[in-house]
Design a protein around this motif. Sequence first.
Motif, PDB file in Angstrom:
ATOM      1  N   GLN A  44       0.845  -1.187   0.000  1.00 47.41           N
ATOM      2  CA  GLN A  44       0.000   0.000   0.000  1.00 47.41           C
ATOM      3  C   GLN A  44       0.886   1.246   0.000  1.00 47.41           C
ATOM      4  O   GLN A  44       1.974   1.240   0.583  1.00 47.41           O
ATOM      5  CB  GLN A  44      -0.927   0.056   1.226  1.00 47.41           C
ATOM      6  N   LYS A  45       0.383   2.270  -0.632  1.00 45.47           N
ATOM      7  CA  LYS A  45       1.128   3.529  -0.700  1.00 45.47           C
ATOM      8  C   LYS A  45       0.151   4.694  -0.623  1.00 45.47           C
ATOM      9  O   LYS A  45      -0.872   4.703  -1.303  1.00 45.47           O
ATOM     10  CB  LYS A  45       1.930   3.614  -2.002  1.00 45.47           C
ATOM     11  N   VAL A  46       0.480   5.664   0.223  1.00 44.32           N
ATOM     12  CA  VAL A  46      -0.295   6.896   0.327  1.00 44.32           C
ATOM     13  C   VAL A  46       0.683   8.056   0.198  1.00 44.32           C
ATOM     14  O   VAL A  46       1.641   8.159   0.971  1.00 44.32           O
ATOM     15  CB  VAL A  46      -1.058   6.992   1.663  1.00 44.32           C
ATOM     16  N   SER A  47       0.452   8.902  -0.784  1.00 45.67           N
ATOM     17  CA  SER A  47       1.354  10.022  -1.046  1.00 45.67           C
ATOM     18  C   SER A  47       0.547  11.315  -1.087  1.00 45.67           C
ATOM     19  O   SER A  47      -0.503  11.380  -1.733  1.00 45.67           O
ATOM     20  CB  SER A  47       2.086   9.813  -2.380  1.00 45.67           C
ATOM     21  N   LEU A  48       1.039  12.344  -0.396  1.00 50.59           N
ATOM     22  CA  LEU A  48       0.379  13.652  -0.365  1.00 50.59           C
ATOM     23  C   LEU A  48       1.443  14.736  -0.440  1.00 50.59           C
ATOM     24  O   LEU A  48       2.375  14.754   0.369  1.00 50.59           O
ATOM     25  CB  LEU A  48      -0.452  13.811   0.910  1.00 50.59           C
ATOM     26  N   ARG A  49       1.291  15.627  -1.401  1.00 55.97           N
ATOM     27  CA  ARG A  49       2.237  16.728  -1.578  1.00 55.97           C
ATOM     28  C   ARG A  49       1.466  18.038  -1.726  1.00 55.97           C
ATOM     29  O   ARG A  49       0.519  18.110  -2.512  1.00 55.97           O
ATOM     30  CB  ARG A  49       3.123  16.503  -2.805  1.00 55.97           C
ATOM     31  N   ILE A  50       1.902  19.045  -0.966  1.00 55.24           N
ATOM     32  CA  ILE A  50       1.279  20.367  -1.015  1.00 55.24           C
ATOM     33  C   ILE A  50       2.385  21.391  -1.240  1.00 55.24           C
ATOM     34  O   ILE A  50       3.365  21.437  -0.484  1.00 55.24           O
ATOM     35  CB  ILE A  50       0.511  20.682   0.281  1.00 55.24           C
ATOM     36  N   ALA A  51       2.234  22.189  -2.268  1.00 53.28           N
ATOM     37  CA  ALA A  51       3.250  23.185  -2.600  1.00 53.28           C
ATOM     38  C   ALA A  51       3.156  24.373  -1.642  1.00 53.28           C
ATOM     39  O   ALA A  51       2.071  24.700  -1.143  1.00 53.28           O
ATOM     40  CB  ALA A  51       3.073  23.650  -4.046  1.00 53.28           C
ATOM     41  N   PRO A  52       4.276  25.041  -1.363  1.00 57.48           N
ATOM     42  CA  PRO A  52       4.255  26.200  -0.458  1.00 57.48           C
ATOM     43  C   PRO A  52       3.524  27.388  -1.084  1.00 57.48           C
ATOM     44  O   PRO A  52       3.497  27.553  -2.306  1.00 57.48           O
ATOM     45  CB  PRO A  52       5.739  26.504  -0.243  1.00 57.48           C
ATOM     46  N   VAL A  53       2.941  28.223  -0.228  1.00 56.68           N
ATOM     47  CA  VAL A  53       2.206  29.403  -0.678  1.00 56.68           C
ATOM     48  C   VAL A  53       2.606  30.600   0.183  1.00 56.68           C
ATOM     49  O   VAL A  53       3.146  30.447   1.283  1.00 56.68           O
ATOM     50  CB  VAL A  53       0.677  29.184  -0.590  1.00 56.68           C
ATOM     51  N   ASN A  54       2.344  31.770  -0.326  1.00 54.44           N
ATOM     52  CA  ASN A  54       2.537  33.020   0.416  1.00 54.44           C
ATOM     53  C   ASN A  54       1.172  33.595   0.777  1.00 54.44           C
ATOM     54  O   ASN A  54       0.288  33.692  -0.081  1.00 54.44           O
ATOM     55  CB  ASN A  54       3.311  34.039  -0.418  1.00 54.44           C
ATOM     56  N   PHE A  55       1.023  33.975   2.045  1.00 50.09           N
ATOM     57  CA  PHE A  55      -0.224  34.576   2.510  1.00 50.09           C
ATOM     58  C   PHE A  55       0.044  36.018   2.928  1.00 50.09           C
ATOM     59  O   PHE A  55       0.974  36.289   3.692  1.00 50.09           O
ATOM     60  CB  PHE A  55      -0.792  33.791   3.696  1.00 50.09           C
ATOM     61  N   TYR A  56      -0.779  36.922   2.424  1.00 51.35           N
ATOM     62  CA  TYR A  56      -0.628  38.346   2.722  1.00 51.35           C
ATOM     63  C   TYR A  56      -1.859  38.816   3.496  1.00 51.35           C
ATOM     64  O   TYR A  56      -2.995  38.646   3.027  1.00 51.35           O
ATOM     65  CB  TYR A  56      -0.484  39.162   1.432  1.00 51.35           C
ATOM     66  N   TYR A  57      -1.590  39.394   4.658  1.00 49.26           N
ATOM     67  CA  TYR A  57      -2.694  39.887   5.484  1.00 49.26           C
ATOM     68  C   TYR A  57      -3.158  41.241   4.956  1.00 49.26           C
ATOM     69  O   TYR A  57      -2.358  42.162   4.782  1.00 49.26           O
ATOM     70  CB  TYR A  57      -2.245  40.016   6.938  1.00 49.26           C
ATOM     71  N   HIS A  58      -4.459  41.333   4.713  1.00 50.11           N
ATOM     72  CA  HIS A  58      -5.049  42.579   4.216  1.00 50.11           C
ATOM     73  C   HIS A  58      -6.182  42.947   5.170  1.00 50.11           C
ATOM     74  O   HIS A  58      -7.259  42.343   5.155  1.00 50.11           O
ATOM     75  CB  HIS A  58      -5.562  42.378   2.789  1.00 50.11           C
ATOM     76  N   ALA A  59      -5.931  43.935   6.028  1.00 53.19           N
ATOM     77  CA  ALA A  59      -6.858  44.268   7.108  1.00 53.19           C
ATOM     78  C   ALA A  59      -8.255  44.626   6.614  1.00 53.19           C
ATOM     79  O   ALA A  59      -9.250  44.125   7.161  1.00 53.19           O
ATOM     80  CB  ALA A  59      -6.274  45.397   7.957  1.00 53.19           C
ATOM     81  N   PRO A  60      -8.413  45.478   5.608  1.00 48.27           N
ATOM     82  CA  PRO A  60      -9.782  45.815   5.167  1.00 48.27           C
ATOM     83  C   PRO A  60     -10.581  44.586   4.725  1.00 48.27           C
ATOM     84  O   PRO A  60     -11.772  44.466   5.035  1.00 48.27           O
ATOM     85  CB  PRO A  60      -9.544  46.782   4.002  1.00 48.27           C
ATOM     86  N   ALA A  61      -9.918  43.670   4.018  1.00 48.02           N
ATOM     87  CA  ALA A  61     -10.627  42.473   3.560  1.00 48.02           C
ATOM     88  C   ALA A  61     -11.026  41.588   4.737  1.00 48.02           C
ATOM     89  O   ALA A  61     -12.139  41.044   4.779  1.00 48.02           O
ATOM     90  CB  ALA A  61      -9.747  41.688   2.585  1.00 48.02           C
TER      91      ALA A  61
END
Length: 282
Positions: free
Chosen positions: A212-229
């Motif tokens: 059995q094999k289980v593989s999960l990959r998630i690419a890195p992301v950048n999050f920008y805080y936007h106060a009004p939103a």
Amino acid sequence: DLVKAYTEAWVSKQTEKSPPATVAKTITEGEERLDVFNVNVAHQQAEMEIDRRGLTRLDDQPKEGWVGWAKSWWGGGADNGGGAKPPPGKAGDIATKFQAAMTPEEKAKLFEAIDYEENMPPTNYPMEFVENRIDFKLGEVNIILEGAIQLGFDGLHAALKQRPAAGAINLTARIAEVKMKGCDQTMLEMREKGDWLSMEVDTNPLAGGYDQKVSLRIAPVNFYYHAPAVNKAIDVFKPPESVKLNQLTAAAMSRYEEVKTRSTMGMQHALEKKTKLVLDMV
């Protein structure tokens, strides 16, 4: 023609208890040289040929398992040895009792001794044959808080393959891109090109190497805080002031009624349990 020879060999295999050795050789050669399509066509033609000739399949023929052996052994003694023949139904009763008397452990030992396995997967198809396949594709999914935040997923794809002869499944899923904007400003973006999320679940692969094999990959992301939103998103979930006032009023009235009930009952209890003092002074 190999297809015709394979078809005839398959007919023999499905209808004869002890087919010649050439039958097994022809079947092996056909499954090695023919593709999956021709093998399936040959199987279908063989089934039609069996019905056309009026032959009986092995599955429909009387079973010669250990129960049949018990029946034949019981009845055979009367024919060969000249002994008394058991009364009608006696052999069947003995075989039934014999089968019922066996425990699961004893059955397991018996099956192991005769190289038999229950609930075996179908062997009519090669190991690499994919019987069922499901593909799911969705171009884009957006989650929108109007006037505040928009979260989007692009390129959703999932695929499922099943190989019954090997008892195997293969599930793959991926999301190509994820993005988020708030008040027309970028709040989430991927750092690298390629799929943002990829997942694979695989069992009993053809190449081996694992079960059995289980593989999960998630690419890195950048999050920008936007106060009004963020503030606007919070405001979306805030109830109107009228609703808040009604809730406060209802809560206050409920509390008032509870206190009122307790006070009335307390006064009534005090009146019922009050003491009387008689003081006589001269």
